[in-house]
Design a protein around this motif. Structure first.
Motif, PDB file in Angstrom:
ATOM      1  N   LYS A 188       0.837  -1.203   0.000  1.00  0.00           N
ATOM      2  CA  LYS A 188       0.000   0.000   0.000  1.00  0.00           C
ATOM      3  C   LYS A 188       0.873   1.255   0.000  1.00  0.00           C
ATOM      4  N   LEU A 189       0.351   2.298  -0.625  1.00  0.00           N
ATOM      5  CA  LEU A 189       1.069   3.564  -0.731  1.00  0.00           C
ATOM      6  C   LEU A 189       1.161   4.253   0.625  1.00  0.00           C
ATOM      7  N   ILE A 190       2.350   4.748   0.937  1.00  0.00           N
ATOM      8  CA  ILE A 190       2.569   5.570   2.123  1.00  0.00           C
ATOM      9  C   ILE A 190       2.878   6.981   1.643  1.00  0.00           C
ATOM     10  N   SER A 191       2.138   7.951   2.139  1.00  0.00           N
ATOM     11  CA  SER A 191       2.396   9.363   1.845  1.00  0.00           C
ATOM     12  C   SER A 191       3.234   9.933   2.981  1.00  0.00           C
ATOM     13  N   ILE A 192       4.439  10.382   2.651  1.00  0.00           N
ATOM     14  CA  ILE A 192       5.323  10.983   3.652  1.00  0.00           C
ATOM     15  C   ILE A 192       5.271  12.492   3.468  1.00  0.00           C
ATOM     16  N   ILE A 193       4.888  13.179   4.521  1.00  0.00           N
ATOM     17  CA  ILE A 193       4.714  14.629   4.474  1.00  0.00           C
ATOM     18  C   ILE A 193       5.870  15.286   5.202  1.00  0.00           C
ATOM     19  N   ILE A 194       6.512  16.225   4.485  1.00  0.00           N
ATOM     20  CA  ILE A 194       7.687  16.901   5.033  1.00  0.00           C
ATOM     21  C   ILE A 194       7.486  18.411   4.910  1.00  0.00           C
ATOM     22  N   PRO A 195       7.120  19.080   6.016  1.00  0.00           N
ATOM     23  CA  PRO A 195       7.072  20.535   5.975  1.00  0.00           C
ATOM     24  C   PRO A 195       8.499  21.068   6.084  1.00  0.00           C
ATOM     25  N   VAL A 196       8.848  22.036   5.259  1.00  0.00           N
ATOM     26  CA  VAL A 196      10.208  22.572   5.294  1.00  0.00           C
ATOM     27  C   VAL A 196      10.180  24.092   5.354  1.00  0.00           C
ATOM     28  N   TYR A 197      11.110  24.631   6.128  1.00  0.00           N
ATOM     29  CA  TYR A 197      11.272  26.083   6.231  1.00  0.00           C
ATOM     30  C   TYR A 197      12.734  26.377   6.537  1.00  0.00           C
ATOM     31  N   ASN A 198      13.409  26.998   5.573  1.00  0.00           N
ATOM     32  CA  ASN A 198      14.806  27.418   5.744  1.00  0.00           C
ATOM     33  C   ASN A 198      15.711  26.288   6.262  1.00  0.00           C
ATOM     34  N   VAL A 199      15.665  25.155   5.576  1.00  0.00           N
ATOM     35  CA  VAL A 199      16.477  24.006   5.979  1.00  0.00           C
ATOM     36  C   VAL A 199      17.462  23.597   4.877  1.00  0.00           C
ATOM     37  N   GLU A 200      17.911  24.562   4.086  1.00  0.00           N
ATOM     38  CA  GLU A 200      18.782  24.226   2.954  1.00  0.00           C
ATOM     39  C   GLU A 200      19.994  23.407   3.380  1.00  0.00           C
TER      40      GLU A 200
ATOM     41  N   TYR B 270      20.219  21.054   5.609  1.00  0.00           N
ATOM     42  CA  TYR B 270      19.900  19.676   5.976  1.00  0.00           C
ATOM     43  C   TYR B 270      19.015  18.958   4.960  1.00  0.00           C
ATOM     44  N   LEU B 271      18.420  19.706   4.063  1.00  0.00           N
ATOM     45  CA  LEU B 271      17.352  19.200   3.209  1.00  0.00           C
ATOM     46  C   LEU B 271      17.757  18.023   2.337  1.00  0.00           C
ATOM     47  N   ARG B 272      18.895  18.099   1.707  1.00  0.00           N
ATOM     48  CA  ARG B 272      19.303  17.029   0.794  1.00  0.00           C
ATOM     49  C   ARG B 272      19.467  15.704   1.541  1.00  0.00           C
ATOM     50  N   GLU B 273      20.078  15.740   2.715  1.00  0.00           N
ATOM     51  CA  GLU B 273      20.256  14.513   3.501  1.00  0.00           C
ATOM     52  C   GLU B 273      18.900  13.937   3.913  1.00  0.00           C
ATOM     53  N   CYS B 274      17.970  14.807   4.271  1.00  0.00           N
ATOM     54  CA  CYS B 274      16.622  14.378   4.630  1.00  0.00           C
ATOM     55  C   CYS B 274      15.963  13.651   3.457  1.00  0.00           C
TER      56      CYS B 274
ATOM     57  N   LYS C 142      -2.554   5.168   1.649  1.00  0.00           N
ATOM     58  CA  LYS C 142      -3.324   4.468   2.694  1.00  0.00           C
ATOM     59  C   LYS C 142      -2.823   4.893   4.070  1.00  0.00           C
ATOM     60  N   TYR C 143      -1.502   5.134   4.159  1.00  0.00           N
ATOM     61  CA  TYR C 143      -0.879   5.530   5.409  1.00  0.00           C
ATOM     62  C   TYR C 143      -0.213   6.887   5.239  1.00  0.00           C
ATOM     63  N   LEU C 144      -0.115   7.633   6.349  1.00  0.00           N
ATOM     64  CA  LEU C 144       0.596   8.911   6.373  1.00  0.00           C
ATOM     65  C   LEU C 144       1.831   8.756   7.248  1.00  0.00           C
ATOM     66  N   GLY C 145       2.924   9.364   6.802  1.00  0.00           N
ATOM     67  CA  GLY C 145       4.138   9.425   7.595  1.00  0.00           C
ATOM     68  C   GLY C 145       4.609  10.863   7.645  1.00  0.00           C
ATOM     69  N   PHE C 146       5.292  11.238   8.698  1.00  0.00           N
ATOM     70  CA  PHE C 146       5.780  12.605   8.861  1.00  0.00           C
ATOM     71  C   PHE C 146       7.260  12.597   9.184  1.00  0.00           C
ATOM     72  N   VAL C 147       7.989  13.474   8.516  1.00  0.00           N
ATOM     73  CA  VAL C 147       9.417  13.670   8.769  1.00  0.00           C
ATOM     74  C   VAL C 147       9.651  15.173   8.734  1.00  0.00           C
ATOM     75  N   ASP C 148      10.479  15.676   9.631  1.00  0.00           N
ATOM     76  CA  ASP C 148      10.835  17.096   9.594  1.00  0.00           C
ATOM     77  C   ASP C 148      11.966  17.304   8.593  1.00  0.00           C
ATOM     78  N   GLY C 149      12.003  18.470   7.978  1.00  0.00           N
ATOM     79  CA  GLY C 149      12.954  18.765   6.921  1.00  0.00           C
ATOM     80  C   GLY C 149      14.405  18.815   7.347  1.00  0.00           C
ATOM     81  N   ASP C 150      14.666  18.879   8.636  1.00  0.00           N
ATOM     82  CA  ASP C 150      16.051  18.890   9.108  1.00  0.00           C
ATOM     83  C   ASP C 150      16.438  17.561   9.752  1.00  0.00           C
TER      84      ASP C 150
END
Length: 119
Positions: A4-16, A18-22, A83-91
């Protein structure tokens, strides 16, 4: 049986910084059926241009005015189709098997919420 599809949501603000590693840590997941939703919450650094330069068909980038991480998460949730939601911070970055382990736990237990507390 299809994963099943997992949607990973990543809100980002001024994380240039760390962003690429994330993003790389999410792209490298052993569980591949992912929709990666990145919401740029009005960054004033190069975060937005970094997001726009990454080529992966699973990435969906949205830019909005700065209203805070809650607003960015809500936008991400509204765009999610998994079907599922996942959350990760941008840093942050995550281990390669994070979503494989979480998915299997969700499927095995039929739980409403699964979380990783390895850190």
């Amino acid at each position: 049986m299809e994963d099943k599809l997992i949607s990973i949501i990543i809100p980002v603000y001024n994380v240039e910084r760390y962003l690429r590693e994330c993003i790389d840590s999410i792209i490298a997941q052993t569980y591949k059926n992912l929709e990666i939703i990145l919401v740029d919450d009005g960054s004033s650094d190069r975060t937005g241009s970094i997001l726009d330069s990454i080529a992966d068909e699973r990435l969906h980038v949205f830019h909005k005015i700065n209203e805070g991480s809650v607003s960015a998460r809500k936008l991400g949730i509204s765009k999610a189709t998994g079907k599922y939601l996942g959350f990760v911070d941008g840093d942050d970055y995550i281990a390669e098997q994070t979503y494989e382990v979480l998915y299997q736990a969700a499927e095995d237990t039929n739980a409403d919420v699964i979380y990783d507390q390895t850190y």
